[in-house]
Scaffold this motif. Structure first.
Motif, PDB file in Angstrom:
ATOM      1  N   SER A 157     -12.039  24.049  19.160  1.00 46.57           N
ATOM      2  CA  SER A 157     -13.215  24.423  19.941  1.00 46.57           C
ATOM      3  C   SER A 157     -12.831  25.150  21.217  1.00 46.57           C
ATOM      4  N   ASP A 158     -11.610  25.704  21.246  1.00 49.32           N
ATOM      5  CA  ASP A 158     -11.186  26.543  22.361  1.00 49.32           C
ATOM      6  C   ASP A 158     -10.584  27.828  21.795  1.00 49.32           C
ATOM      7  N   ARG A 159     -10.169  28.733  22.662  1.00 52.17           N
ATOM      8  CA  ARG A 159      -9.603  30.019  22.236  1.00 52.17           C
ATOM      9  C   ARG A 159      -8.084  30.075  22.430  1.00 52.17           C
ATOM     10  N   ALA A 160      -7.448  28.913  22.555  1.00 52.43           N
ATOM     11  CA  ALA A 160      -6.002  28.858  22.747  1.00 52.43           C
ATOM     12  C   ALA A 160      -5.292  28.941  21.399  1.00 52.43           C
ATOM     13  N   TRP A 161      -3.991  29.246  21.459  1.00 49.11           N
ATOM     14  CA  TRP A 161      -3.169  29.254  20.256  1.00 49.11           C
ATOM     15  C   TRP A 161      -2.837  27.821  19.855  1.00 49.11           C
ATOM     16  N   HIS A 162      -2.856  27.568  18.557  1.00 49.50           N
ATOM     17  CA  HIS A 162      -2.509  26.255  18.017  1.00 49.50           C
ATOM     18  C   HIS A 162      -1.562  26.449  16.833  1.00 49.50           C
ATOM     19  N   ARG A 163      -0.642  25.517  16.698  1.00 54.72           N
ATOM     20  CA  ARG A 163       0.357  25.589  15.637  1.00 54.72           C
ATOM     21  C   ARG A 163      -0.027  24.687  14.471  1.00 54.72           C
ATOM     22  N   LEU A 164      -0.173  25.287  13.285  1.00 55.56           N
ATOM     23  CA  LEU A 164      -0.339  24.527  12.060  1.00 55.56           C
ATOM     24  C   LEU A 164       1.028  24.412  11.404  1.00 55.56           C
ATOM     25  N   THR A 165       1.500  23.213  11.171  1.00 60.14           N
ATOM     26  CA  THR A 165       2.828  23.044  10.575  1.00 60.14           C
ATOM     27  C   THR A 165       2.861  21.787   9.733  1.00 60.14           C
ATOM     28  N   ARG A 166       3.647  21.840   8.673  1.00 58.42           N
ATOM     29  CA  ARG A 166       3.799  20.687   7.785  1.00 58.42           C
ATOM     30  C   ARG A 166       5.139  20.793   7.069  1.00 58.42           C
ATOM     31  N   THR A 167       5.873  19.690   7.049  1.00 61.15           N
ATOM     32  CA  THR A 167       7.112  19.601   6.298  1.00 61.15           C
ATOM     33  C   THR A 167       6.802  18.990   4.941  1.00 61.15           C
ATOM     34  N   PHE A 168       7.401  19.527   3.884  1.00 64.31           N
ATOM     35  CA  PHE A 168       7.044  19.074   2.540  1.00 64.31           C
ATOM     36  C   PHE A 168       8.256  19.079   1.623  1.00 64.31           C
ATOM     37  N   VAL A 169       8.131  18.345   0.544  1.00 64.45           N
ATOM     38  CA  VAL A 169       9.134  18.298  -0.509  1.00 64.45           C
ATOM     39  C   VAL A 169       8.611  19.104  -1.693  1.00 64.45           C
ATOM     40  N   ASP A 271      10.440   5.139   9.146  1.00 68.28           N
ATOM     41  CA  ASP A 271      11.317   4.882  10.279  1.00 68.28           C
ATOM     42  C   ASP A 271      10.619   5.390  11.530  1.00 68.28           C
ATOM     43  N   ALA A 272      11.341   5.482  12.639  1.00 69.77           N
ATOM     44  CA  ALA A 272      10.687   5.817  13.898  1.00 69.77           C
ATOM     45  C   ALA A 272      10.103   7.223  13.915  1.00 69.77           C
ATOM     46  N   GLY A 273      10.674   8.135  13.119  1.00 67.83           N
ATOM     47  CA  GLY A 273      10.227   9.526  13.206  1.00 67.83           C
ATOM     48  C   GLY A 273       9.729  10.143  11.938  1.00 67.83           C
ATOM     49  N   SER A 274       9.724   9.404  10.810  1.00 71.38           N
ATOM     50  CA  SER A 274       9.311  10.026   9.552  1.00 71.38           C
ATOM     51  C   SER A 274       8.691   9.012   8.606  1.00 71.38           C
ATOM     52  N   ALA A 275       7.896   9.534   7.687  1.00 74.90           N
ATOM     53  CA  ALA A 275       7.331   8.754   6.587  1.00 74.90           C
ATOM     54  C   ALA A 275       7.549   9.552   5.317  1.00 74.90           C
ATOM     55  N   TRP A 276       8.304   9.010   4.385  1.00 74.87           N
ATOM     56  CA  TRP A 276       8.600   9.666   3.112  1.00 74.87           C
ATOM     57  C   TRP A 276       7.789   9.005   2.018  1.00 74.87           C
ATOM     58  N   PHE A 277       7.187   9.818   1.150  1.00 75.72           N
ATOM     59  CA  PHE A 277       6.318   9.315   0.090  1.00 75.72           C
ATOM     60  C   PHE A 277       6.993   9.505  -1.266  1.00 75.72           C
ATOM     61  N   PHE A 278       6.896   8.476  -2.095  1.00 70.90           N
ATOM     62  CA  PHE A 278       7.586   8.456  -3.379  1.00 70.90           C
ATOM     63  C   PHE A 278       6.618   8.103  -4.506  1.00 70.90           C
ATOM     64  N   VAL A 279       6.839   8.706  -5.664  1.00 69.65           N
ATOM     65  CA  VAL A 279       6.172   8.306  -6.897  1.00 69.65           C
ATOM     66  C   VAL A 279       7.272   8.012  -7.912  1.00 69.65           C
ATOM     67  N   ASP A 280       7.274   6.785  -8.413  1.00 62.86           N
ATOM     68  CA  ASP A 280       8.326   6.347  -9.326  1.00 62.86           C
ATOM     69  C   ASP A 280       9.707   6.606  -8.726  1.00 62.86           C
ATOM     70  N   ARG A 281       9.801   6.402  -7.401  1.00 63.37           N
ATOM     71  CA  ARG A 281      11.029   6.482  -6.612  1.00 63.37           C
ATOM     72  C   ARG A 281      11.624   7.891  -6.551  1.00 63.37           C
ATOM     73  N   GLN A 282      10.785   8.875  -6.757  1.00 62.59           N
ATOM     74  CA  GLN A 282      11.164  10.269  -6.568  1.00 62.59           C
ATOM     75  C   GLN A 282      10.379  10.832  -5.386  1.00 62.59           C
ATOM     76  N   GLU A 283      11.064  11.570  -4.503  1.00 62.74           N
ATOM     77  CA  GLU A 283      10.391  12.115  -3.324  1.00 62.74           C
ATOM     78  C   GLU A 283       9.232  13.019  -3.713  1.00 62.74           C
ATOM     79  N   ARG A 284       8.097  12.798  -3.056  1.00 68.31           N
ATOM     80  CA  ARG A 284       6.925  13.645  -3.290  1.00 68.31           C
ATOM     81  C   ARG A 284       6.415  14.292  -2.011  1.00 68.31           C
TER      82      ARG A 284
END
Length: 319
Positions: A157-169, A271-284
């Protein structure tokens, strides 16, 4: 036959040689033409021209209903990292079921490796300060050929720059038309600017493995200590529900449940800085605290809840 005409075989030989030279020069010219409009990319970068530094090479826009225009802008002020070039998308109409923009990638079939960890990024600003969201993902123009289901969404709701970012497997192969895909607001007037588009390998390692030993039951309402992995098996035909406090594992920031009519084990390593998601113990998928906090949200998880017993392991993910 006169001497000036030359021997027929010699004439044919010269013609073949000249044709070969002509083809070689044409191919070389074509290569130069195709490469001259694409600026050099940083090592490891997949987006053809994320800064829009030369022209609109690799950028496209499409919409249904009222058209969306796309122009290159220079002299931008207040841009991230002092970048003063970008692309602007605009629509004056107020209707349309969908609209999107693509930033082309260089050889995505070879760039993405299943099991690899990558980060997508795009800086955006809404010059109408409308608050309506856009969504960033990796896909082709039809929303298919996706090496990951991860997305990141934001409305401002402002005219400033914003960063969209996502880390993925990466969980599936890419195709030659896979691109960085920005879903624009489907209706209403819009005027968005974007720059610094990026898709590159992330400096992140999956959590360690701890062998195949059985985990211990997690008491109801118990918190998950950092460096722990929690897992639940959700039977077939049971609604997949898995939460960690207010965090929904199957929400847009987590992972998608497998829809194949079979039972699956879903797990999360925290852990303190990340959340890893798994399906059947494979990274997703993976979520990092720094990305969440930069988006203005709170990095917090609570006690797990699921439609079945939850097990916990300390120190890593069971093999």
């Amino acid at each position: 036959m006169s001497r000036s005409a030359g021997h027929p075989l010699r004439v044919v030989g010269r013609a073949v040689l000249l044709a070969a030279i002509w083809v070689t020069l044409c191919v070389a010219g074509l290569v130069v033409m195709l490469s001259s409009g694409v600026p050099d990319r940083p090592p490891g970068e997949a987006v053809l021209d994320g800064r829009v530094s030369s022209d609109l090479t690799g950028w496209t826009v499409a919409s249904a209903g009222d058209p969306v225009t796309m122009v290159r802008r220079t002299g931008l002020t207040g841009g991230p990292r002092r970048v003063d070039t970008g692309v602007e998308f605009a629509r004056s109409g107020s209707s349309g079921p969908w609209a999107f923009a693509l930033a082309g990638l260089a050889d995505p079939e070879r760039f993405f490796r299943v099991g690899g960890v990558y980060r997508m990024q795009l800086w955006v600003r809404d010059l109408n300060a409308s608050g309506r969201p856009v969504t960033l993902q990796v896909a082709n123009g039809a929303g298919r050929h996706r090496p990951t289901t991860a997305t990141v969404r934001g409305g401002f709701s402002d005219r400033a720059w914003h960063r969209l970012t996502r880390t993925f497997v990466v969980t599936a192969p890419a195709s030659d038309d896979t691109a960085l895909y920005l879903a624009l607001p489907p209706d209403g007037p819009l005027r968005w600017q974007a720059t610094l588009a990026s898709v590159e390998p992330a400096d992140a390692r999956p959590p360690p493995r701890v062998g195949a030993s059985a985990g211990r039951p997690l008491p109801a309402g118990a918190a998950v200590p950092p460096g722990s992995y929690v897992e639940v098996e959700i039977p077939a035909r049971v609604k997949p529900v898995f939460t960690l406090g207010a965090f929904d594992v199957f929400g847009p920031d987590g992972t998608a449940p497998v829809d194949d009519g079979a039972a699956h084990r879903y797990g999360v390593y925290l852990d303190a800085g990340s959340a890893w998601f798994f399906v059947d113990r494979q990274e997703r998928g993976v979520l990092f605290a720094r990305d969440v906090e930069r988006a203005g949200r709170v990095w917090a998880f609570g006690a797990p809840a699921a439609p079945g017993p939850i097990s916990i392991w300390s120190g890593g993910v069971p093999s």
